[in-house]
Design a protein around this motif. Structure first.
Motif, mmCIF file in Angstrom:
data_model
loop_
_atom_site.group_PDB
_atom_site.id
_atom_site.type_symbol
_atom_site.label_atom_id
_atom_site.label_comp_id
_atom_site.label_asym_id
_atom_site.label_seq_id
_atom_site.Cartn_x
_atom_site.Cartn_y
_atom_site.Cartn_z
ATOM 1 N N LEU A 255 -21.875 -60.309 1.992
ATOM 2 C CA LEU A 255 -20.984 -59.163 1.782
ATOM 3 C C LEU A 255 -21.554 -59.257 0.230
ATOM 4 O O LEU A 255 -22.271 -60.244 -0.095
ATOM 5 C CB LEU A 255 -19.381 -59.752 1.657
ATOM 6 N N LYS A 256 -21.498 -57.808 -0.592
ATOM 7 C CA LYS A 256 -21.941 -57.497 -1.370
ATOM 8 C C LYS A 256 -24.288 -57.207 -1.272
ATOM 9 O O LYS A 256 -24.716 -56.864 -3.063
ATOM 10 C CB LYS A 256 -21.014 -58.327 -2.486
ATOM 11 N N THR A 257 -24.507 -57.885 -0.295
ATOM 12 C CA THR A 257 -26.108 -57.740 -0.305
ATOM 13 C C THR A 257 -26.745 -56.477 -0.494
ATOM 14 O O THR A 257 -25.788 -55.427 -0.338
ATOM 15 C CB THR A 257 -26.126 -57.982 1.712
ATOM 16 N N LEU A 282 -20.139 -40.621 7.306
ATOM 17 C CA LEU A 282 -20.687 -41.748 7.885
ATOM 18 C C LEU A 282 -19.450 -41.643 8.854
ATOM 19 O O LEU A 282 -18.205 -41.683 9.429
ATOM 20 C CB LEU A 282 -20.558 -43.063 7.004
ATOM 21 N N SER A 283 -19.843 -42.710 9.868
ATOM 22 C CA SER A 283 -18.757 -43.090 11.115
ATOM 23 C C SER A 283 -18.018 -43.802 10.563
ATOM 24 O O SER A 283 -17.853 -44.836 9.812
ATOM 25 C CB SER A 283 -20.037 -43.355 12.307
ATOM 26 N N ASP A 284 -16.713 -43.964 11.801
ATOM 27 C CA ASP A 284 -15.513 -45.013 10.985
ATOM 28 C C ASP A 284 -16.249 -46.359 10.795
ATOM 29 O O ASP A 284 -15.705 -47.240 9.876
ATOM 30 C CB ASP A 284 -15.060 -45.135 12.247
ATOM 31 N N LYS A 285 -17.313 -46.838 11.983
ATOM 32 C CA LYS A 285 -17.782 -47.871 11.960
ATOM 33 C C LYS A 285 -18.848 -48.763 10.806
ATOM 34 O O LYS A 285 -18.414 -49.586 9.947
ATOM 35 C CB LYS A 285 -19.117 -48.097 13.012
ATOM 36 N N SER A 286 -19.986 -47.405 9.838
ATOM 37 C CA SER A 286 -20.102 -47.449 8.819
ATOM 38 C C SER A 286 -19.751 -48.044 7.797
ATOM 39 O O SER A 286 -19.469 -47.932 7.205
ATOM 40 C CB SER A 286 -21.081 -45.817 8.856
ATOM 41 N N GLN A 287 -18.498 -46.683 7.357
ATOM 42 C CA GLN A 287 -17.171 -47.297 7.063
ATOM 43 C C GLN A 287 -16.221 -48.733 6.497
ATOM 44 O O GLN A 287 -16.848 -48.925 4.951
ATOM 45 C CB GLN A 287 -16.084 -45.785 6.843
ATOM 46 N N LYS A 288 -16.823 -49.001 7.549
ATOM 47 C CA LYS A 288 -16.092 -50.667 7.385
ATOM 48 C C LYS A 288 -17.646 -51.530 6.737
ATOM 49 O O LYS A 288 -17.143 -52.858 6.519
ATOM 50 C CB LYS A 288 -16.084 -50.984 8.901
ATOM 51 N N LEU A 289 -18.499 -50.892 7.391
ATOM 52 C CA LEU A 289 -19.415 -52.163 6.600
ATOM 53 C C LEU A 289 -19.896 -52.084 5.359
ATOM 54 O O LEU A 289 -20.764 -52.582 4.635
ATOM 55 C CB LEU A 289 -20.370 -51.924 8.290
ATOM 56 N N PHE A 290 -20.014 -50.836 4.637
ATOM 57 C CA PHE A 290 -21.431 -50.378 4.160
ATOM 58 C C PHE A 290 -19.867 -49.481 2.508
ATOM 59 O O PHE A 290 -19.231 -48.971 2.903
ATOM 60 C CB PHE A 290 -22.333 -49.212 4.225
ATOM 61 N N SER A 291 -21.343 -49.832 1.461
ATOM 62 C CA SER A 291 -20.024 -49.137 0.368
ATOM 63 C C SER A 291 -21.096 -48.375 -0.301
ATOM 64 O O SER A 291 -22.534 -48.768 -0.593
ATOM 65 C CB SER A 291 -18.842 -49.916 -0.521
ATOM 66 N N LEU A 292 -20.973 -47.341 -1.052
ATOM 67 C CA LEU A 292 -22.193 -46.741 -2.278
ATOM 68 C C LEU A 292 -21.230 -46.543 -3.599
ATOM 69 O O LEU A 292 -20.121 -46.180 -3.643
ATOM 70 C CB LEU A 292 -21.694 -45.813 -1.354
ATOM 71 N N ASP A 293 -22.215 -47.207 -4.251
ATOM 72 C CA ASP A 293 -21.553 -46.950 -5.563
ATOM 73 C C ASP A 293 -21.563 -45.511 -6.460
ATOM 74 O O ASP A 293 -22.381 -45.103 -6.376
ATOM 75 C CB ASP A 293 -22.408 -48.019 -6.933
ATOM 76 N N GLU A 294 -20.059 -44.904 -6.800
ATOM 77 C CA GLU A 294 -20.069 -43.809 -7.604
ATOM 78 C C GLU A 294 -22.066 -43.436 -8.206
ATOM 79 O O GLU A 294 -22.264 -42.436 -8.451
ATOM 80 C CB GLU A 294 -18.855 -43.854 -7.748
ATOM 81 N N ILE A 299 -26.193 -48.778 -2.071
ATOM 82 C CA ILE A 299 -25.648 -48.979 -0.944
ATOM 83 C C ILE A 299 -25.504 -50.157 -0.771
ATOM 84 O O ILE A 299 -26.555 -51.072 -1.173
ATOM 85 C CB ILE A 299 -25.841 -48.435 0.372
ATOM 86 N N SER A 300 -24.384 -51.601 -0.705
ATOM 87 C CA SER A 300 -24.189 -52.756 -1.170
ATOM 88 C C SER A 300 -23.089 -52.935 0.451
ATOM 89 O O SER A 300 -22.526 -52.402 1.233
ATOM 90 C CB SER A 300 -23.551 -53.037 -1.403
ATOM 91 N N VAL A 301 -23.213 -54.289 0.970
ATOM 92 C CA VAL A 301 -22.525 -54.525 2.561
ATOM 93 C C VAL A 301 -21.213 -54.987 1.789
ATOM 94 O O VAL A 301 -21.043 -55.422 1.213
ATOM 95 C CB VAL A 301 -23.512 -55.939 3.039
ATOM 96 N N THR A 302 -19.772 -54.339 2.772
ATOM 97 C CA THR A 302 -18.739 -54.824 2.654
ATOM 98 C C THR A 302 -18.457 -55.888 3.580
ATOM 99 O O THR A 302 -16.585 -55.645 3.760
ATOM 100 C CB THR A 302 -18.078 -53.383 1.953
ATOM 101 N N GLY A 303 -19.087 -55.114 5.212
ATOM 102 C CA GLY A 303 -18.335 -55.897 6.613
ATOM 103 C C GLY A 303 -19.444 -56.983 6.681
ATOM 104 O O GLY A 303 -20.662 -57.609 6.729
ATOM 105 N N ASP A 304 -18.933 -57.844 7.937
ATOM 106 C CA ASP A 304 -19.620 -58.250 8.886
ATOM 107 C C ASP A 304 -20.835 -57.565 9.330
ATOM 108 O O ASP A 304 -21.019 -56.811 10.790
ATOM 109 C CB ASP A 304 -18.976 -59.136 9.744
ATOM 110 N N ILE A 305 -22.416 -57.597 9.484
ATOM 111 C CA ILE A 305 -22.864 -57.292 10.412
ATOM 112 C C ILE A 305 -24.051 -57.763 11.036
ATOM 113 O O ILE A 305 -24.513 -58.922 11.085
ATOM 114 C CB ILE A 305 -24.542 -56.889 8.883
ATOM 115 N N LYS A 330 -30.016 -38.611 3.883
ATOM 116 C CA LYS A 330 -29.988 -39.454 4.955
ATOM 117 C C LYS A 330 -30.568 -40.876 4.619
ATOM 118 O O LYS A 330 -31.740 -41.649 4.553
ATOM 119 C CB LYS A 330 -30.523 -38.968 6.451
ATOM 120 N N VAL A 331 -30.092 -41.874 4.985
ATOM 121 C CA VAL A 331 -30.251 -43.063 5.071
ATOM 122 C C VAL A 331 -29.796 -43.914 6.450
ATOM 123 O O VAL A 331 -28.945 -43.915 6.821
ATOM 124 C CB VAL A 331 -28.823 -43.933 3.825
ATOM 125 N N ILE A 332 -31.087 -44.428 6.681
ATOM 126 C CA ILE A 332 -31.356 -45.230 8.140
ATOM 127 C C ILE A 332 -31.477 -46.457 7.824
ATOM 128 O O ILE A 332 -32.143 -46.641 6.993
ATOM 129 C CB ILE A 332 -32.794 -44.639 8.527
#
Ligand SMILES: *[C@@H]1O[C@H](CO)[C@@H](O)[C@H](O)[C@H]1NC(C)=O
Ligand SMILES: *[C@@H]1O[C@H](CO)[C@@H](O)[C@H](O)[C@H]1NC(C)=O
Ligand SMILES: *[C@@H]1O[C@H](CO)[C@@H](O)[C@H](O)[C@H]1NC(C)=O
Length: 774
Positions: A255-257, A282-294, A299-305, A330-332
């Protein structure tokens, strides 16, 4: 439905007999709509593979989805229909992918067959377009000229193709029209285009409803409210440094990577140049995995990758200035695989138990191995433990056949725990193992074997009927009834009577009993055969010989053949007056039906008229004068002779011997009374007696049968030299009937003085002998 033959494996022909899995498998392809009710028919595999419907059940037809335990499809074993067994959601399995193919293995047993089955899942319009937010706030200067454009985030629709967003409808209004644009990266967005200039004094704000509709049937839609606030000035929208950002992220990142930092600049000053970031799509799935600092755009990790759950994510970031002018990038995010999944072994089929007579090369099971990682991390090698008569034969794709390599023997090893290990080629490699428990089923392949090659039983004659003689044991290592031994007497005869009238065998224990009392004098031994048979079908058996030896008991008294037993007759021996000491005057002849010591006879004079005159040979029975006869000796001499055998205890018989001392029969005749009935009882005539041991005792020969069957009035005497050293002709056999003896007597009796009164059986011979020799 499409059926395509796949490539045949080279092993198939060489191992065809043993491994039926390796035949030409088919690739079956079916197409099905997502979200169909359970039980909906997809196709008919029986028809499509040309299988007999009636055999589907016996062949355990089934479909397994690759890499999943969930049963999305099933087979109706009665008619071969391929059915929907669980909810199939295209979006769940394939997301935005334009084509959605689920892969299944279609497995049949007896013989084993594997076919690949591809299920093309078709999209249905089950998702409505959704805008990222309910309200879009736009602040527009009143100085904006006609044709000015304002970016609006597109609506998203999880469906694909025509079921995804097709068009937008903007609520009728006097100032704006809506226009669809495509970015250089290929994504779509909308623009609000100013059609008639704004006048802040006339209208400070307005709310416009924007509706996104998809092309599905029935059509679905989503709405957003665009809130336009009319302001004084804001010329520039933020600009991203890249239109498309790409980032690589190892799976299992904590997390937080930090994944990436996006950055946009705005040429305006103050509030108008203050850029903030937010996810626009962003998809529901992405929403659980990533966060964006306003503020920072990080973009950092907030879930189990997890690479296995998703290897690529696309998110859209909107950069916005203080008054709502925005741009999107777009971010891939490419997730890189880490070897974090050990291979998993599945036992797809097992023939358990397996008969011990299965020929080498028999397939007993099918193993499937899967590794959820990718590339080298999913390359798996399987191995089997050493020292078991099984091997793994690679089959189609990631299937292996478990095959016997040698002959099995339940009696040696009845159960196997076969450990199979799968190792991937990751670094470091991961492995797992599975133990297959396999039992070997019995076949009736062992014959009962007797512990001894032959058996001997010793029994003393006159035994009690029912007494135990011996017991036999045979071993059969087979299982249950195949190893249950039953004993029986083989039919046969002993002395013309069935063996079962002599012996019986206990079928369960093998203990052998006498059925009757045995008589040594009847027979001394006999053989019987006992069979040990198992209870298999067909049964196996073996035979053994049992020799029964009967031992003698002193149960027969000596029988005196000559003279006739006391009281029966009064035979008289003539002793010449001139006889010297040591002359043979008569002989007691006795036999004993027993054998050995029980038949070894001794002779004793127990009483005599003149104790000093006669002696008897202890074993010969010969009566001789002890001294010369003198005138003073009494003419009539009586002896009582006892004959004893040597048994324990000994048995005996006695007889009387009448002796007459005289030279002249005429002189004797008037004075002596004879009964005249000088008869030799035929019963006492031994048919086949021979003095073989030189003791003077006549012994019966062994053969009791012959003894009984010889004609009663024929006798066969054999005289041996040692019988009497100086008198008898050597080895001369006389075979005469009784009348012949009488005739012979007549021939011998050359002396007219010899009268019939003194004819006694034994005397004949002595007369003859004397005559012959002299
Ligand atoms: C096989 O494994 C089972 C379970 O661990 C055990 O009970 C059994 O004794 C094993 N059999 C053999 C032949 O090793
Ligand atoms: C005995 O052997 C036969 C084949 O010879 C087999 O079919 C049967 O199952 C075996 N019985 C048991 C109890 O194992
Ligand atoms: C045992 O004896 C029976 C009867 O004589 C015969 O049929 C059978 O073949 C014999 N079996 C063996 C194994 O010698």
């Amino acid at each position: 439905f499409v059926r395509t033959p796949s490539v045949c494996l080279s092993e198939s022909s060489s191992r065809a007999a043993a491994i039926s899995l390796l035949f030409c498998p088919w690739y079956l392809s079916y197409s099905v709509q997502e979200e169909l009710k359970r039980g909906s028919v997809i196709g008919n595999i029986a028809k499509d593979l040309g299988l007999e419907v009636g055999r589907l059940s016996a062949r355990k037809a089934r479909v397994d989805m690759e890499g999943s335990d969930r049963q999305y499809c099933g087979i109706n074993l009665r008619n071969g229909d391929l059915l929907v067994a669980d909810r199939i959601d295209r979006e769940e399995h394939c997301g935005e992918k334009p084509s959605c193919v689920l892969k299944f293995d279609l497995l049949l047993e007896n013989p084993l067959e594997l076919h690949r089955l591809n299920l093309q899942v078709q999209d249905v319009n089950d998702n409505a377009p959704v805008f990222p937010k309910d309200i879009i706030k736009l602040e527009i200067r009143e100085s904006a000229v006609k044709g000015a454009r304002y970016r609006i985030n597109a609506a998203q629709d999880a469906d694909i193709g025509k079921n995804s967003v097709e068009s937008y409808i903007l609520q009728q209004n006097p100032h704006f029209v809506f226009s669809i644009q495509t970015t250089s990266a290929g994504s779509k967005y909308g623009e609000l285009v100013l059609d008639k200039e704004l006048d802040r004094e006339e209208q400070q704000e307005m709310k416009l409803l924007l509706t996104a509709v998809d092309g599905g049937s029935p059509q679905r839609s989503g709405t957003v409210v665009i809130h336009v606030i009319v302001l004084d000035a804001n010329d520039n929208a933020p600009v991203f440094t890249e239109a498309v950002y790409t980032a690589a992220l190892p799976e299992n990142s904590p997390l937080k990577t930090k994944v990436i930092i996006v950055s946009a600049t705005d040429a305006d000053e103050g509030v108008n140049g203050e850029v903030t970031y937010e996810f626009s799509r962003l998809s529901d799935k992405s929403q659980k995995l990533f966060s964006l600092d306003e503020k920072t755009g990080e973009i950092s990790v907030t879930g189990d990758i997890d690479y296995e759950e998703g290897s690529k994510y696309e998110v859209f970031v909107e950069a916005k200035d203080g008054y709502g002018l925005s741009s999107e990038a777009k971010v891939i995010i490419d997730v890189t695989d880490v070897n974090d999944n050990a291979p998993v072994l599945y036992l797809k089929s097992l023939s358990n138990p397996i008969p011990e007579n299965s020929s080498p090369g028999t397939q007993v099971g099918i193993i499937n191995v899967q590794d959820r990682d990718s590339e080298n991390n999913r390359q798996v090698r399987c191995s089997i433990q050493q020292n078991v008569p099984f091997k793994l034969v690679p089959s189609i794709k990631n299937y292996y056949s478990l095959v016997t390599t040698g002959q099995l023997d339940r009696e040696l090893v009845s159960d196997y725990n076969i450990t199979i290990t799968a190792t991937d080629e990751g670094s470091p490699p991961l492995s797992s193992s599975k133990t297959v428990e396999l039992s070997v089923a019995d076949i009736n392949d062992n014959t009962p074997v007797f512990e001894e090659q032959s058996y001997s039983a010793y029994v003393t004659e006159n035994n009690k009927p029912g007494s135990t003689l011996c017991s036999v044991t045979a071993r059969d290592p087979d299982w249950r009834q195949n190893g249950t031994v039953i004993y029986s007497l083989l039919a046969g005869e002993v002395n013309g009577a069935p063996v079962s009238s002599y012996l019986s065998v206990n079928g369960d224990t093998g203990v052998i009993h006498a059925v009757r009392s045995f008589d040594y004098e009847q027979f001394r031994s006999f053989k019987v055969h006992v069979m040990a048979r198992d209870n298999g079908s067909p049964p196996l058996s073996s035979n053994v010989t049992i020799s029964v030896f009967i031992s003698d008991v002193n149960d027969n008294s000596p029988q005196i053949l000559y003279p006739a037993p006391e009281g029966n007759s009064f035979m008289t021996e003539l002793v010449p007056k001139a006889a010297h000491g040591g002359s043979l005057v008569s002989k007691v002849i006795a036999v004993d039906a027993d054998s050995g010591q029980n038949a070894w006879l001794s002779y004793h004079i127990v009483k005599s008229t003149d104790p000093g005159l006669f002696t008897i040979g202890l074993h010969s029975g010969e009566i001789r004068t002890q001294r010369d006869i003198s005138e003073s000796d009494s003419m009539k001499q009586n002896l009582i002779v006892a004959v004893k055998d040597n048994g324990q205890p000994s048995l005996s018989a006695t007889c009387s011997m009448y002796l007459l001392i005289s030279d002249n029969l005429a002189e004797v005749k008037p004075r002596l009374l004879f009964d005249g009935a000088v008869a030799i009882p035929s019963a006492y005539l031994p048919p086949n007696y021979a003095d073989v041991d030189g003791t003077g005792t006549l012994r019966s020969t062994y053969n009791y049968d012959a003894y009984l069957t010889t004609g009663s009035r024929t006798s066969d005497f054999k005289f041996v030299t040692s019988y009497n050293d100086n008198t008898l002709p050597a080895d001369q056999t006389l075979k005469k009937s009784l009348t012949d003896f009488a005739d012979a007597f007549g021939d011998c009796d050359t002396s007219p003085e010899v009268g019939k009164a003194v004819k006694s059986f034994y005397t004949y011979f002595y007369y003859c002998r004397f005559t012959l020799v002299q």
